[in-house]
Design an enzyme around this catalytic site. Structure first.
Site, PDB file in Angstrom:
ATOM      1  CG  HIS A   1     -12.230  14.284 -54.826  1.00  0.00           C
ATOM      2  ND1 HIS A   1     -11.900  14.769 -53.585  1.00  0.00           N
ATOM      3  CD2 HIS A   1     -12.804  13.065 -54.601  1.00  0.00           C
ATOM      4  CE1 HIS A   1     -12.256  13.895 -52.645  1.00  0.00           C
ATOM      5  NE2 HIS A   1     -12.784  12.846 -53.248  1.00  0.00           N
TER       6      HIS A   1
ATOM      7  CB  THR B   1      -5.502  -6.722 -48.336  1.00  0.00           C
ATOM      8  OG1 THR B   1      -6.815  -6.494 -48.903  1.00  0.00           O
ATOM      9  CG2 THR B   1      -5.496  -8.043 -47.600  1.00  0.00           C
TER      10      THR B   1
END
Ligand code: HEM
Ligand SMILES: *[C@@H]1O[C@H](CO)[C@@H](O)[C@H](O)[C@H]1NC(C)=O
Length: 383
Positions: free
Chosen positions: A81, A229
């Site tokens: 970001h 996972t």
């Protein structure tokens, strides 16, 4: 209990990541780096690993502010970001186009944390600010360093490049530059391109979603993982987003949520569509069958993202301070109970490569840490 699970994991997946000894300039505690200017980063490393990362952890097995949290994931998200806050089209229009990976998400958190895309990142931004001030390093450097160290705590991750020397001066990013989970593929790819990242880079960066969860899109399945996972960086995210969506994981579908193939897993609309769009699906499919390819491509794309807005010639290579991640002890596979026929064949030019099916009954994923153990017990060891 949490600790016992973590200790078991550490034994199964191999030794904990550790700093490299490469020769060169000697720093404190007998460690060395090719460049003396990089020594400060060993101190930042120690601080992050013992502090924010609670003993070099990757996932949600951290107790953070009283609840299960993954500071590593928050930090990797912050790195994206911060860096994507740059726009060539704004600059071309004569406006301020943002400074890229300049640390403005920390320096100007009063502005940037009000952006909807940055929801849930405030506590981690504050924690990073404190570390940066303590060691006198620029916020832009610190964010990308912390992301590289964070990934190194996740088995299967590449040892990311880390270049130091970003200026600490920044202005707040213009609003609206972070892609959203409900955005179309066209919107996402054009925003990424406007920031300096190609469609291929976008696919390669999204390996980060293989160690990810969500909390803001559907609070009823708080911190549901984006693949089965979430403790390891691997191909499973690309496989599982390519499987037909059949299951609603929570009591409702959240914002930008679509059906997933596994109970408890969260599928984001953006990921679903990127897996199926002809501009991205062939590369997505390549990533689905090869953990080593995920590592090398993700490393290159992260290196590109980490320097958006900066001139390479002004930066110093301190990559040898980044720990070597533990190797991944699992092969890409179709989750138990599903078959090759459940994969959407989205690439127009090549069929989905054949994958082994993990044995056993259909799995349920929870915001917990036991899944990698199941996979290893199932014998899906990487050679
Ligand atoms: C390109 C389009 C992308 C979109 C639309 C997107 C969107 C999202 C959303 C909505 C979440 C859930 C956040 C929450 O509810 O807490 C998320 C999680 C995450 N994203 Fe992305 N993302 C994108 C690309 C990336 C990239 C390029 C990276 C890093 C290289 C990244 C790293 C992460 C991580 C690490 C998380 C997990 C956060 C956690 O578990 O707390 N994302 N993403
Ligand atoms: C970076 O800028 C902040 C103000 O935003 C300042 O407090 C900090 O000391 C600066 N760090 C360095 C290394 O110059």
């Amino acid at each position: 209990m949490k600790f016992i699970i973590f200790a078991t994991l550490a034994v199964i997946v191999g030794a904990m990541a550790r700093p490299q000894d490469t020769g060169g300039s000697l720093c404190s505690n007998g460690r060395s780096t090719a460049n003396a200017q990089c020594c400060v980063w060993f101190d930042v490393l120690d601080n992050l690993q013992a502090g924010l990362y609670q003993g070099s952890r990757c996932g949600i097995d951290c107790n953070y502010n009283g609840y299960a949290e993954s500071p590593v994931r928050k930090v990797i998200r912050i790195a994206f970001h911060d860096a994507i806050g740059i726009s060539s089209s704004l600059t071309a229009a004569g406006q301020f186009g943002g400074g890229g990976a300049d640390g403005s998400i920390i320096s100007h958190s009063d502005v940037e944390l009000t952006f909807a895309a940055n929801g849930g990142l405030g506590a981690t931004v504050d924690a990073l600010r404190a570390v940066g001030l303590q060691h006198g390093v620029s916020f832009g450097d610190l964010i990308q360093f912390a992301a590289a160290v964070g990934e190194s705590n996740c088995p299967g991750a590449p040892q990311l490049e880390f270049l130091a020397g970003r200026s600490n001066a920044s202005q707040a990013s213009p609003p609206g530059l972070v892609p959203g989970p409900a955005d179309s593929v066209t919107t996402i790819l054009s925003r990424m391109a406007d920031g300096g990242l190609s469609a291929d880079d976008t696919v390669d960066l999204l390996a980060a979603h293989s160690i990810s969860s969500q909390e803001n899109l559907n609070a009823n399945i708080f911190r549901s993982p984006l693949d089965s996972t979430p403790q390891v960086l691997d191909s499973q995210f690309y496989i599982e987003t390519s499987l037909k969506g059949t299951i609603q994981s929570g009591p409702n579908l959240g914002f930008a949520e679509v059906l997933s193939p596994i109970q408890g897993e969260f599928r984001m609309s953006a990921d679903n569509n990127l897996a199926r769009d002809p501009r991205t699906s062939c590369r997505w499919q390549e990533m689905a069958t090869n953990n080593a390819l995920v590592r090398t491509r993700h490393r290159a794309a992260m290196a590109k993202m980490a320097v958006l807005g900066f001139d390479l010639a002004s930066l110093t290579d301190c990559s040898d301070v980044i720990p070597v991640p533990a190797a991944l002890n699992a092969l890409p596979s179709i989750p138990p109970g599903l078959t090759q026929g459940d994969l959407d064949n989205s690439c127009p030019t090549a069929p989905f490569p054949n994958l082994p099916v993990a044995p056993g009954p259909a799995i349920t994923v929870a915001p917990a840490v036991t899944l990698i153990v199941q996979r290893v017990v199932a014998g899906l060891a990487e050679p």
